[in-house]
Scaffold this motif. Structure first.
Motif, PDB file in Angstrom:
ATOM      1  N   ALA A  51       0.826  -1.205   0.000  1.00 53.50           N
ATOM      2  CA  ALA A  51       0.000   0.000   0.000  1.00 53.50           C
ATOM      3  C   ALA A  51       0.862   1.258   0.000  1.00 53.50           C
ATOM      4  O   ALA A  51       0.552   2.242  -0.684  1.00 53.50           O
ATOM      5  N   ALA A  52       1.945   1.230   0.765  1.00 57.23           N
ATOM      6  CA  ALA A  52       2.826   2.397   0.844  1.00 57.23           C
ATOM      7  C   ALA A  52       3.498   2.671  -0.495  1.00 57.23           C
ATOM      8  O   ALA A  52       3.638   3.829  -0.912  1.00 57.23           O
ATOM      9  N   GLU A  53       3.916   1.616  -1.175  1.00 55.50           N
ATOM     10  CA  GLU A  53       4.547   1.803  -2.479  1.00 55.50           C
ATOM     11  C   GLU A  53       3.530   2.317  -3.496  1.00 55.50           C
ATOM     12  O   GLU A  53       3.843   3.195  -4.320  1.00 55.50           O
ATOM     13  N   LYS A  54       2.312   1.790  -3.436  1.00 55.40           N
ATOM     14  CA  LYS A  54       1.270   2.285  -4.335  1.00 55.40           C
ATOM     15  C   LYS A  54       0.969   3.753  -4.041  1.00 55.40           C
ATOM     16  O   LYS A  54       0.820   4.569  -4.964  1.00 55.40           O
ATOM     17  N   ALA A  55       0.894   4.107  -2.753  1.00 55.43           N
ATOM     18  CA  ALA A  55       0.649   5.501  -2.374  1.00 55.43           C
ATOM     19  C   ALA A  55       1.773   6.403  -2.862  1.00 55.43           C
ATOM     20  O   ALA A  55       1.526   7.517  -3.341  1.00 55.43           O
ATOM     21  N   ARG A  56       3.013   5.937  -2.732  1.00 51.56           N
ATOM     22  CA  ARG A  56       4.154   6.742  -3.193  1.00 51.56           C
ATOM     23  C   ARG A  56       4.037   7.035  -4.681  1.00 51.56           C
ATOM     24  O   ARG A  56       4.238   8.168  -5.126  1.00 51.56           O
ATOM     25  N   ARG A  57       3.688   6.020  -5.476  1.00 49.04           N
ATOM     26  CA  ARG A  57       3.573   6.207  -6.925  1.00 49.04           C
ATOM     27  C   ARG A  57       2.419   7.149  -7.272  1.00 49.04           C
ATOM     28  O   ARG A  57       2.551   8.022  -8.135  1.00 49.04           O
ATOM     29  N   LEU A  58       1.280   6.975  -6.600  1.00 56.81           N
ATOM     30  CA  LEU A  58       0.130   7.840  -6.867  1.00 56.81           C
ATOM     31  C   LEU A  58       0.408   9.283  -6.452  1.00 56.81           C
ATOM     32  O   LEU A  58       0.054  10.232  -7.167  1.00 56.81           O
ATOM     33  N   ASN A  59       1.042   9.454  -5.304  1.00 50.16           N
ATOM     34  CA  ASN A  59       1.341  10.807  -4.831  1.00 50.16           C
ATOM     35  C   ASN A  59       2.410  11.476  -5.691  1.00 50.16           C
ATOM     36  O   ASN A  59       2.383  12.694  -5.897  1.00 50.16           O
ATOM     37  N   LYS A  60       3.330  10.682  -6.194  1.00 46.78           N
ATOM     38  CA  LYS A  60       4.326  11.211  -7.129  1.00 46.78           C
ATOM     39  C   LYS A  60       3.639  11.686  -8.409  1.00 46.78           C
ATOM     40  O   LYS A  60       3.989  12.731  -8.972  1.00 46.78           O
ATOM     41  N   HIS A  61       2.640  10.917  -8.860  1.00 46.68           N
ATOM     42  CA  HIS A  61       1.847  11.315 -10.030  1.00 46.68           C
ATOM     43  C   HIS A  61       1.139  12.644  -9.760  1.00 46.68           C
ATOM     44  O   HIS A  61       1.129  13.540 -10.625  1.00 46.68           O
ATOM     45  N   LEU A  62       0.552  12.781  -8.571  1.00 46.81           N
ATOM     46  CA  LEU A  62      -0.167  14.010  -8.236  1.00 46.81           C
ATOM     47  C   LEU A  62       0.770  15.211  -8.246  1.00 46.81           C
ATOM     48  O   LEU A  62       0.433  16.274  -8.796  1.00 46.81           O
ATOM     49  N   VAL A  63       1.943  15.064  -7.652  1.00 42.08           N
ATOM     50  CA  VAL A  63       2.925  16.154  -7.634  1.00 42.08           C
ATOM     51  C   VAL A  63       3.331  16.534  -9.056  1.00 42.08           C
ATOM     52  O   VAL A  63       3.420  17.723  -9.403  1.00 42.08           O
ATOM     53  N   SER A  78       6.344  10.300   1.074  1.00 40.26           N
ATOM     54  CA  SER A  78       7.653  10.873   0.736  1.00 40.26           C
ATOM     55  C   SER A  78       7.598  11.932  -0.370  1.00 40.26           C
ATOM     56  O   SER A  78       8.349  12.915  -0.307  1.00 40.26           O
ATOM     57  N   PRO A  79       6.728  11.807  -1.399  1.00 38.62           N
ATOM     58  CA  PRO A  79       6.689  12.874  -2.415  1.00 38.62           C
ATOM     59  C   PRO A  79       6.269  14.232  -1.866  1.00 38.62           C
ATOM     60  O   PRO A  79       6.570  15.263  -2.481  1.00 38.62           O
ATOM     61  N   PHE A  80       5.585  14.248  -0.714  1.00 45.85           N
ATOM     62  CA  PHE A  80       5.120  15.511  -0.144  1.00 45.85           C
ATOM     63  C   PHE A  80       6.120  16.111   0.842  1.00 45.85           C
ATOM     64  O   PHE A  80       5.900  17.208   1.360  1.00 45.85           O
ATOM     65  N   LEU A  81       7.188  15.380   1.121  1.00 43.06           N
ATOM     66  CA  LEU A  81       8.173  15.865   2.085  1.00 43.06           C
ATOM     67  C   LEU A  81       9.380  16.489   1.400  1.00 43.06           C
ATOM     68  O   LEU A  81      10.373  16.808   2.051  1.00 43.06           O
ATOM     69  N   GLN A  82       9.291  16.656   0.082  1.00 42.53           N
ATOM     70  CA  GLN A  82      10.361  17.303  -0.667  1.00 42.53           C
ATOM     71  C   GLN A  82      10.272  18.820  -0.484  1.00 42.53           C
ATOM     72  O   GLN A  82       9.239  19.361  -0.086  1.00 42.53           O
ATOM     73  N   ASP A  83      11.346  19.502  -0.807  1.00 39.37           N
ATOM     74  CA  ASP A  83      11.380  20.966  -0.711  1.00 39.37           C
ATOM     75  C   ASP A  83      10.452  21.572  -1.765  1.00 39.37           C
ATOM     76  O   ASP A  83      10.636  21.367  -2.962  1.00 39.37           O
ATOM     77  N   CYS A  84       9.444  22.314  -1.311  1.00 38.53           N
ATOM     78  CA  CYS A  84       8.480  22.932  -2.230  1.00 38.53           C
ATOM     79  C   CYS A  84       8.615  24.456  -2.253  1.00 38.53           C
ATOM     80  O   CYS A  84       7.719  25.157  -2.738  1.00 38.53           O
TER      81      CYS A  84
END
Length: 295
Positions: A85-97, A145-151
Motif C-alpha cells: 500500500a505504501a509503495e502504491k501511495a508513493r507512486r500515486l502521490n508522485k503522479h499528483l505532484v 515521501s513525495p510531499f516531504l520534498q522541498d516545495c
C-alpha cells in the motif's frame, strides 16, 4: 464560489471532511476509485482516484485547495499489505505532484498524516523533530515521501498535517472498543496504561484541514493536537464510565494475540508540540466526553 478537491472522500477522515465542506461555501469535487462514496448533495465525482487527476483536469477545476486523506490498503496481508500500500501511495502521490507541477496551478495541497511517524519520546515532538516511525507508520511513511520534498520554489503549497489519534464512528475506536463493548461489555488496557494518548475528534481534524488551508503558511509539516492529554488508562476510564463497561488487560480479550503493529501503537507514548501555535490555541477542540456522547 471557490472549487476544492477531496481525495479519499470514502474514508474515515475523508467522509467527515466531505460533510464539513458541504455547507455551500465551496464547490466540491471528490475523487472516486473503487470504494463507494456516501452521496452528498452538490459533490461532483472524479472517476479514477488520484490517477484521474491529470494536469488538464486540475486546470479545468482550478481548485483553491486539494485535501488529501487517501491511503491504499491491502488489509489481509498485514505488514506486507502495508508495504504494498505504501509503495502504491508513493507512486500515486508522485503522479499528483507531477500533475500539479505540469499544470502550473497556484493552489494548496493539505495532506493528512499521523504522529506515529515521530516514534516514542518523553519529550514533546515539534515539527523539527526527526522521524522515527513505529507501528503502522514504519511502512506508510514511504507513501508520503513525495510531499516531504522541498516545495519552496513551487507555485503550489504542500501542508502536511500530523494528527494524533482521531476519534469517531469507525476506524480504531470501533474495532478495539465499540466491538468489545457490544460483544463482552469490556474494553482493553494495554500494559499499565501510563503512556499518553493524544486524541481529537475526527470532525475537528476535518475542520482543521480546511482552516489550515486558509492560513498564510509556507509549505511544511504542522503538528495538530488538543490541549488535553490523557494517559491511556485515563482515557479507558472515561470510556468505561460512558459505556458502563469493564476495563481488562487486552490479552483477556485477544487470547490469540494481536498483530504486533496494533500493540505497538497502543503502547506508544507520543506527545506533540508545535512551532505554530496561533491556530491551535484559538481552536475550540471537542472534549473527549463530548466525542463519546456523539458515538
Amino acid at each position: 464560489m471557490d472549487n476544492v478537491i477531496v481525495i479519499g472522500a470514502s474514508g474515515f477522515l475523508g467522509s467527515a471532511l466531505l460533510n464539513e465542506l458541504s455547507d455551500g461555501k465551496f464547490k466540491v469535487f471528490a475523487t472516486r476509485s473503487k470504494r463507494p462514496i456516501e452521496p452528498v448533495e452538490g459533490v461532483t465525482l472524479i472517476e479514477g482516484g488520484i490517477s484521474g487527476l491529470s494536469a488538464a483536469t486540475l486546470l479545468a477545476i482550478h481548485p483553491v485547495a486539494i485535501f488529501h486523506c487517501a491511503r491504499p490498503t491491502f488489509p489481509y496481508f498485514l505488514k506486507w499489505g502495508r508495504m504494498l500500500a505504501a509503495e502504491k501511495a508513493r507512486r500515486l502521490n508522485k503522479h499528483l505532484v507531477k500533475q500539479l507541477e505540469k499544470s502550473g496551478l497556484t493552489t494548496t495541497l493539505v495532506f493528512a498524516s499521523g504522529s506515529l511517524s515521530y516514534g516514542n519520546s518523553d519529550v514533546a515532538h515539534s515539527e523539527r523533530s526527526p522521524l522515527n516511525p513505529l507501528s503502522y507508520a514504519k511502512q506508510y511513511i514511504r507513501g508520503e515521501s513525495p510531499f516531504l520534498q522541498d516545495c519552496s520554489n513551487k507555485k503550489y503549497r504542500v501542508l502536511v498535517l500530523r494528527f494524533p489519534w482521531l476519534l469517531g464512528k469507525g476506524s480504531w475506536f470501533s474495532w478495539f472498543y465499540l466491538k468489545n463493548i457490544k460483544d463482552q461489555k469490556k474494553i482493553p488496557l494495554f500494559g499499565r496504561g501510563e503512556n499518553h494518548l493524544s486524541v481529537i475528534a475526527v470532525q475537528d481534524a476535518a475542520r482543521l484541514m480546511v482552516l489550515y488551508s486558509k492560513q498564510q503558511l509556507n509549505s511544511g509539516v504542522y503538528n495538530i493536537y488538543a490541549p488535553f492529554l490523557p494517559t491511556q488508562k485515563e482515557f479507558t476510564k472515561v470510556v468505561s464510565a460512558r459505556f458502563n463497561c469493564e476495563i481488562t488487560d487486552y490479552k483477556n480479550l485477544y487470547p490469540r494475540g494481536l498483530e504486533r503493529a496494533a500493540v505497538e501503537a497502543f503502547y506508544s507514548n507520543i506527545v506533540l508540540d508545535s512551532d505554530f501555535q496561533e491556530v491551535l490555541q484559538k481552536y475550540p477542540f471537542k472534549p473527549i466526553e463530548k466525542m463519546l456522547e456523539d458515538m
